[in-house]
Design a protein around this motif. Structure first.
Motif, short mmCIF file in Angstrom:
data_model
loop_
_atom_site.label_atom_id
_atom_site.label_comp_id
_atom_site.label_asym_id
_atom_site.label_seq_id
_atom_site.Cartn_x
_atom_site.Cartn_y
_atom_site.Cartn_z
N ILE A 72 0.44 65.97 42.02
CA ILE A 72 1.13 65.04 41.12
C ILE A 72 0.48 63.65 41.22
CG2 ILE A 72 3.33 63.85 40.67
CD1 ILE A 72 4.70 66.50 41.56
N ASP A 73 0.13 63.25 42.42
CA ASP A 73 -0.59 61.98 42.60
C ASP A 73 -1.92 62.00 41.85
OD1 ASP A 73 1.44 61.08 44.30
OD2 ASP A 73 0.37 61.71 46.11
N ALA A 74 -2.59 63.15 41.86
CA ALA A 74 -3.88 63.27 41.17
C ALA A 74 -3.70 63.08 39.67
CB ALA A 74 -4.52 64.62 41.47
N VAL A 75 -2.59 63.59 39.13
CA VAL A 75 -2.30 63.38 37.71
C VAL A 75 -2.07 61.90 37.44
CG1 VAL A 75 -0.63 63.86 35.86
CG2 VAL A 75 -1.40 65.71 37.35
N ILE A 93 -4.27 59.40 34.96
CA ILE A 93 -3.68 58.56 33.92
C ILE A 93 -4.14 57.11 34.08
CG2 ILE A 93 -1.50 57.58 33.07
CD1 ILE A 93 -0.27 60.39 33.74
N ARG A 94 -4.15 56.64 35.30
CA ARG A 94 -4.60 55.26 35.56
C ARG A 94 -6.09 55.08 35.21
NH1 ARG A 94 0.08 54.49 36.52
NH2 ARG A 94 1.27 53.94 38.33
N LEU A 95 -6.87 56.11 35.50
CA LEU A 95 -8.30 56.06 35.17
C LEU A 95 -8.53 56.07 33.66
CD1 LEU A 95 -9.75 58.40 37.92
CD2 LEU A 95 -9.88 55.90 37.82
N GLN A 96 -7.67 56.79 32.94
CA GLN A 96 -7.75 56.78 31.48
C GLN A 96 -7.51 55.37 30.95
OE1 GLN A 96 -6.24 61.32 30.78
NE2 GLN A 96 -5.22 59.77 29.62
N LYS A 124 -10.69 56.11 27.91
CA LYS A 124 -11.11 57.44 27.46
C LYS A 124 -10.27 58.50 28.14
CE LYS A 124 -15.71 55.93 26.45
NZ LYS A 124 -17.09 56.30 26.32
N ARG A 125 -10.07 59.60 27.44
CA ARG A 125 -9.29 60.71 27.97
C ARG A 125 -10.11 61.49 28.99
NH1 ARG A 125 -7.98 65.98 27.29
NH2 ARG A 125 -5.79 66.50 27.39
N ILE A 126 -9.48 61.79 30.11
CA ILE A 126 -10.12 62.59 31.15
C ILE A 126 -9.75 64.05 30.89
CG2 ILE A 126 -10.15 63.12 33.61
CD1 ILE A 126 -9.60 60.16 34.11
N GLU A 165 -12.36 68.95 34.10
CA GLU A 165 -13.33 68.16 34.86
C GLU A 165 -12.68 67.53 36.08
OE1 GLU A 165 -15.28 65.34 32.34
OE2 GLU A 165 -15.96 66.88 30.96
N PHE A 166 -11.44 67.09 35.94
CA PHE A 166 -10.79 66.39 37.05
C PHE A 166 -10.35 67.36 38.15
CE2 PHE A 166 -7.96 63.21 39.01
CZ PHE A 166 -8.84 62.16 39.03
N LYS A 167 -10.24 68.65 37.83
CA LYS A 167 -9.85 69.64 38.84
C LYS A 167 -10.89 69.78 39.94
CE LYS A 167 -6.99 72.60 36.00
NZ LYS A 167 -6.85 73.90 35.36
N THR A 168 -12.14 69.46 39.64
CA THR A 168 -13.21 69.61 40.63
C THR A 168 -13.35 68.38 41.52
OG1 THR A 168 -14.89 68.74 39.11
CG2 THR A 168 -14.51 71.13 39.09
N VAL A 169 -12.63 67.33 41.21
CA VAL A 169 -12.72 66.08 41.98
C VAL A 169 -12.03 66.27 43.32
CG1 VAL A 169 -11.91 63.68 42.02
CG2 VAL A 169 -12.91 64.63 39.94
N ARG A 170 -12.75 65.94 44.40
CA ARG A 170 -12.19 66.06 45.75
C ARG A 170 -12.28 64.76 46.54
NH1 ARG A 170 -9.70 69.48 43.96
NH2 ARG A 170 -10.13 71.69 43.97
#
Length: 81
Positions: free
Chosen positions: A40-43, A47-50, A55-57, A61-66
């Motif tokens: 949930i924090d990742a979501v 949103i903050r990065l968008q 731009k829409r993330i 693509e974001f699922k692979t971010v670690r």
């Protein structure tokens, strides 16, 4: 926006949103094990990065971010589009 500027923005976002010490936010830091974010924090972070990039993330693509470094690469990719 260069890599250092993105890192500074991430430190601010993670501190303001999740109360993470900015000193802990390094490119090598794992979002889930080191910074203790959950899915949930990742979501929320996405949103903050968008908002930051305007731009829409893409969720796939974001699922692979670690790591924080992965986030920096994703933001750079978004800004280059």
């Amino acid at each position: 926006m260069n890599r250092d500027r993105i890192l500074e923005e991430l430190r601010t976002i993670l501190h303001d949103t999740f109360e993470i010490d900015p000193a802990e936010v390094t490119p090598e830091a794992n979002l889930f094990t080191d910074l203790e974010l959950d899915s949930i924090d990742a979501v929320d972070l996405a949103i903050r990065l968008q908002k930051l990039t305007g731009k829409r993330i893409k969720p796939d693509e974001f699922k692979t971010v670690r790591t924080v470094g992965d986030v920096i690469k994703s933001v750079q990719t978004l800004l280059a589009e």
